[in-house]
Structures are given as C-alpha cells and as structure tokens.
Design a protein around this motif. Sequence first.
Motif, PDB file in Angstrom:
ATOM      1  N   ILE A 114      50.756  33.935  27.559  1.00  0.00           N
ATOM      2  CA  ILE A 114      51.041  34.554  28.788  1.00  0.00           C
ATOM      3  C   ILE A 114      50.125  33.855  29.900  1.00  0.00           C
ATOM      4  CG2 ILE A 114      50.627  36.853  30.246  1.00  0.00           C
ATOM      5  CD1 ILE A 114      51.243  38.084  27.356  1.00  0.00           C
ATOM      6  N   PRO A 115      50.565  33.402  31.079  1.00  0.00           N
ATOM      7  CA  PRO A 115      49.616  32.649  32.188  1.00  0.00           C
ATOM      8  C   PRO A 115      48.494  33.341  32.617  1.00  0.00           C
ATOM      9  CG  PRO A 115      51.965  32.308  32.357  1.00  0.00           C
ATOM     10  CD  PRO A 115      51.955  33.436  31.407  1.00  0.00           C
ATOM     11  N   SER A 116      47.372  32.925  32.828  1.00  0.00           N
ATOM     12  CA  SER A 116      46.469  33.559  33.661  1.00  0.00           C
ATOM     13  C   SER A 116      46.340  33.083  34.984  1.00  0.00           C
ATOM     14  CB  SER A 116      45.024  33.468  32.791  1.00  0.00           C
ATOM     15  OG  SER A 116      43.973  34.086  33.659  1.00  0.00           O
ATOM     16  N   VAL A 117      46.414  33.681  36.221  1.00  0.00           N
ATOM     17  CA  VAL A 117      46.561  33.188  37.271  1.00  0.00           C
ATOM     18  C   VAL A 117      45.143  33.597  38.502  1.00  0.00           C
ATOM     19  CG1 VAL A 117      48.846  33.162  37.407  1.00  0.00           C
ATOM     20  CG2 VAL A 117      47.745  35.235  38.371  1.00  0.00           C
ATOM     21  N   ALA A 118      45.053  32.902  39.355  1.00  0.00           N
ATOM     22  CA  ALA A 118      43.885  33.131  40.318  1.00  0.00           C
ATOM     23  C   ALA A 118      44.582  32.620  41.632  1.00  0.00           C
ATOM     24  CB  ALA A 118      42.699  32.430  40.084  1.00  0.00           C
ATOM     25  N   PHE A 119      44.701  33.618  42.693  1.00  0.00           N
ATOM     26  CA  PHE A 119      45.440  33.350  43.998  1.00  0.00           C
ATOM     27  C   PHE A 119      43.921  33.489  44.955  1.00  0.00           C
ATOM     28  CE2 PHE A 119      47.077  33.737  48.049  1.00  0.00           C
ATOM     29  CZ  PHE A 119      48.251  33.115  48.188  1.00  0.00           C
ATOM     30  N   SER A 120      44.240  32.520  45.923  1.00  0.00           N
ATOM     31  CA  SER A 120      42.961  32.709  46.959  1.00  0.00           C
ATOM     32  C   SER A 120      43.662  32.004  48.294  1.00  0.00           C
ATOM     33  CB  SER A 120      42.058  31.723  46.551  1.00  0.00           C
ATOM     34  OG  SER A 120      40.844  31.584  47.649  1.00  0.00           O
ATOM     35  N   SER A 121      43.242  32.757  49.503  1.00  0.00           N
ATOM     36  CA  SER A 121      43.535  31.932  50.594  1.00  0.00           C
ATOM     37  C   SER A 121      42.747  30.828  51.054  1.00  0.00           C
ATOM     38  CB  SER A 121      42.951  33.096  51.965  1.00  0.00           C
ATOM     39  OG  SER A 121      43.725  34.535  51.557  1.00  0.00           O
ATOM     40  N   LEU A 149      48.194  29.128  44.515  1.00  0.00           N
ATOM     41  CA  LEU A 149      47.936  30.046  43.282  1.00  0.00           C
ATOM     42  C   LEU A 149      47.594  28.933  42.306  1.00  0.00           C
ATOM     43  CD1 LEU A 149      48.955  32.688  41.725  1.00  0.00           C
ATOM     44  CD2 LEU A 149      51.077  31.333  41.251  1.00  0.00           C
ATOM     45  N   LEU A 150      46.780  29.219  41.440  1.00  0.00           N
ATOM     46  CA  LEU A 150      46.330  28.511  40.242  1.00  0.00           C
ATOM     47  C   LEU A 150      46.749  29.268  39.108  1.00  0.00           C
ATOM     48  CD1 LEU A 150      42.545  27.359  40.894  1.00  0.00           C
ATOM     49  CD2 LEU A 150      44.604  25.836  40.879  1.00  0.00           C
ATOM     50  N   MET A 151      47.537  28.418  38.085  1.00  0.00           N
ATOM     51  CA  MET A 151      48.180  29.082  36.917  1.00  0.00           C
ATOM     52  C   MET A 151      47.291  28.278  35.641  1.00  0.00           C
ATOM     53  SD  MET A 151      51.958  29.359  35.477  1.00  0.00           S
ATOM     54  CE  MET A 151      52.677  30.374  37.088  1.00  0.00           C
ATOM     55  N   ALA A 152      46.922  29.050  34.645  1.00  0.00           N
ATOM     56  CA  ALA A 152      46.547  28.370  33.757  1.00  0.00           C
ATOM     57  C   ALA A 152      47.301  28.815  32.278  1.00  0.00           C
ATOM     58  CB  ALA A 152      44.793  28.768  33.192  1.00  0.00           C
ATOM     59  N   VAL A 153      47.976  27.848  31.798  1.00  0.00           N
ATOM     60  CA  VAL A 153      48.917  28.326  30.388  1.00  0.00           C
ATOM     61  C   VAL A 153      48.821  27.416  29.412  1.00  0.00           C
ATOM     62  CG1 VAL A 153      51.016  27.693  31.478  1.00  0.00           C
ATOM     63  CG2 VAL A 153      51.291  29.114  29.798  1.00  0.00           C
ATOM     64  N   GLY A 154      48.682  27.634  28.020  1.00  0.00           N
ATOM     65  CA  GLY A 154      48.438  26.651  27.349  1.00  0.00           C
ATOM     66  C   GLY A 154      47.332  25.758  27.296  1.00  0.00           C
ATOM     67  N   GLN A 155      47.402  24.396  27.497  1.00  0.00           N
ATOM     68  CA  GLN A 155      46.206  23.744  27.501  1.00  0.00           C
ATOM     69  C   GLN A 155      46.351  23.149  29.270  1.00  0.00           C
ATOM     70  OE1 GLN A 155      47.745  21.256  24.652  1.00  0.00           O
ATOM     71  NE2 GLN A 155      46.506  21.790  23.081  1.00  0.00           N
ATOM     72  N   ASP A 156      47.212  23.657  30.068  1.00  0.00           N
ATOM     73  CA  ASP A 156      47.488  22.893  31.527  1.00  0.00           C
ATOM     74  C   ASP A 156      47.012  24.047  32.419  1.00  0.00           C
ATOM     75  OD1 ASP A 156      48.499  20.342  30.327  1.00  0.00           O
ATOM     76  OD2 ASP A 156      50.393  21.523  29.945  1.00  0.00           O
ATOM     77  N   LEU A 157      46.408  23.300  33.632  1.00  0.00           N
ATOM     78  CA  LEU A 157      46.194  24.058  34.753  1.00  0.00           C
ATOM     79  C   LEU A 157      47.105  23.430  35.773  1.00  0.00           C
ATOM     80  CD1 LEU A 157      44.294  26.062  36.148  1.00  0.00           C
ATOM     81  CD2 LEU A 157      42.935  24.111  36.498  1.00  0.00           C
ATOM     82  N   TYR A 158      47.877  24.273  36.446  1.00  0.00           N
ATOM     83  CA  TYR A 158      49.003  24.238  37.737  1.00  0.00           C
ATOM     84  C   TYR A 158      48.522  24.856  38.858  1.00  0.00           C
ATOM     85  CZ  TYR A 158      51.781  22.835  33.699  1.00  0.00           C
ATOM     86  OH  TYR A 158      52.385  22.394  32.515  1.00  0.00           O
ATOM     87  N   CYS A 159      48.791  23.924  40.190  1.00  0.00           N
ATOM     88  CA  CYS A 159      48.451  24.421  41.415  1.00  0.00           C
ATOM     89  C   CYS A 159      49.657  24.907  42.250  1.00  0.00           C
ATOM     90  CB  CYS A 159      47.411  23.698  42.063  1.00  0.00           C
ATOM     91  SG  CYS A 159      46.979  24.310  43.699  1.00  0.00           S
TER      92      CYS A 159
END
Length: 395
Positions: free
Chosen positions: A363-370, A381-391
Amino acid sequence: MESKRLRLLQEEDRRKKIARMGFNASSMLRKSQLGFLNVTNYCHLAHELRLSCMERKKVQIRSMDPSALASDRFNLILADTNSDRLFTVNDVKVGGSKYGIINLQSLKTPTLKVFMHENLYFTNRKVNSVCWASLNHLDSHILLCLMGLAETPGCATLLPASLFVNSHPGIDRPGMLCSFRIPGAWSCAWSLNIQANNCFSTGLSRRVLLTNVVTGHRQSFGTNSDVLAQQFALMAPLLFNGCRSGEIFAIDLRCGNQGKGWKATRLFHDSAVTSVRILQDEQYLMASDMAGKIKLWDLRTTKCVRQYEGHVNEYAYLPLHVHEEEGILVAVGQDCYTRIWSLHDARLLRTIPSPYAASKADIPSVAFSSRLGGSRGAPGLLMAVGQDLYCYSYS
C-alpha cells in the motif's frame, strides 16, 4: 483488478494526449476574459487542469549504502513542516525496520535526485505511529510509537533528526535517543499548543496519556475504546482523538484529568476512526474510518457537512492528507489507489493507480506539499511504494 490497474497506468502514461477537448490553460483564460467563466468556475477548472497534468517520474535515491536501497522496502514516509525533509521507515529484508531522512532540497526537475541519510538505529518491533516533534526547534525530533515484543514493553521514542543529518549547525548538538515506557500505544501527536508546551500525547487501549518531555509529568484520561488517531489544535486548548468505537472526542487541556469536565466535543462515525485532521480555522475537522467513509465535521454544530466518496478501507490504518492552500484532500485506499478530492465541493479530481500490483504489503505511502523541497519548491505528490520513490509534480 490488476487488468484495471494496468489500463489506468497506460492512461497515466499518455495523459497529455487524452485531455478532454478544449481543456487547456489558454482556452480557459480566454473564456474567462470573455465572461463565459466566472472567477469561481475558472479557479476550479484551472485547479483540475493542474492536477490532471501531474506526471509520474521516478526519483533517483542515493545513499552511502546502495545495496540496502536495492533490498529495503518503504513502509511509510512523512514530510516535515517545510517539506524539505522526508522521514522514512523501511522494512529490512532480514526482518525489522530501520529509519532514514531524505533531503528534498535537491529534488529539482528534470533529474529528480535525492540523498538518503541513514543511521545505525534498527528495531524489530512494529512502528505503530510517527510524527515530527518540535523540542529544540521546529521539527527537531521524530516521535515514534513502537509495539511491545515478547518481554520487551512498548515505548514512545524521541529520535533527534540530528542523528541523521545536522541541518542546524551551531544549534543542534549530537542528540541521544530518548524512550518513554508506554505499553500498547496505537497513536501519537506532538503539541505546538502553549497550553501543552513540550508535551506529546499517546493513544492507548482505553486511555490517553499526556507526557511532558522536560518534566516527565504525566496525565492520564480514561476512555471507552482504543485511541487510534490524535491531533492537537494549535490555537484552542484541545486535543482531538479518534477511537476504535467510532467516537471522536476532544480533551480540554485546561482541565485536569479528574471528573468529567475535560471531554469537550463528541462526534460519531459508524466504524473505527483511523485519521483526524483539524482545518486551519479550527472550526472544522476531517475524519476517516475503516468503513471507507471520509467526513468533514462542523465543530460548532457537531454535524457532518460534507462526505468524500470513493475511499476504500476495511481494516487498515490509512492517514488523510489535507492541503488547504491547494484546496485538496489526498488519501490512499486499501486498494492501493491514491485519490485526490476537491476540498471545497468533494469532487473526486483524480485517481492514481499504484506502479506496483495491489497487495497488503505494498500500500503506497504518500506526502503532498505546495512546496516540495522547501520554500522555492513546486507543488507535487511524493509516493513511496516497494523499493521506489515517485514524484507527481505539477506540469
């Protein structure tokens, strides 16, 4: 479900090509100038356009231990107040968890490179709850609630951020890990309220425990259910709590824990409350539960004034992310989809599929910021899932 996810991922990849006819910035501006769109509709459409144009890009993470990056899996991420640091809890292949801080100030397009600062702290206990804590200065520490294991009791741990990277030279001294023996803590919150200075709260089984870090003084408030979510108000002397029973109540910090006068506000969901977020004017509260309901409550009338449809949850602890500056609400569902709603009219603006196949472990963990990366950063939006981090950044 998997075929639907793959189809949505393909649509994500060609999102620019499938934008609806006439839905672009220049035509919207022209219509607004000609009077075909009023200011409110123009702002709503412009906001929807920006969100629809967010593109997924993989973030390159560097570390002193590249082999660990290839095997460790993200459990959760949590941005600090200024969104220039990201605290991470990573599951280690051999079992247990370790912590890290990612510096986001280098998160610049088009390269999107960041550095992971790690230390030797490692735990074989489950991390139940995490929040940033402002003891020496803003976000100087991280507060973690750890479950007990065998003969080892549960505890709340204050971890100095300077153990990972010293972002305040001359102010921060090499800190020490400080633990408080608190068995069975489900949730935690740090107070920035003057009525509870240098204090944190932990939600336990059938009680709330308020602890002063400096003096060690504790106050205990008995409840009828396990406390799964907490947040302090900033101006009003209140601590809001969400329970397994579905009750949400506020503790008046000016009252002692004797008698019944400390319970200030009471709201009710039909299922266990997993997240509570107080809006900036402190007249409204957002809450989500294990039935997938997300409700906006008016604290003056204690009535639900808005519901946000589409969230999926049956048993997981899933936080809400409220961003009033951008006017959006973000939540990850148990189905691994990240959904973004308009805060003002509850419209579902976008549904983002996970880059990984849906599973309880991913289940992804996310962080959003202005302002990702600090004051000069862009919304995203930053999304961390598995071994990867996406923007997912605004285009």
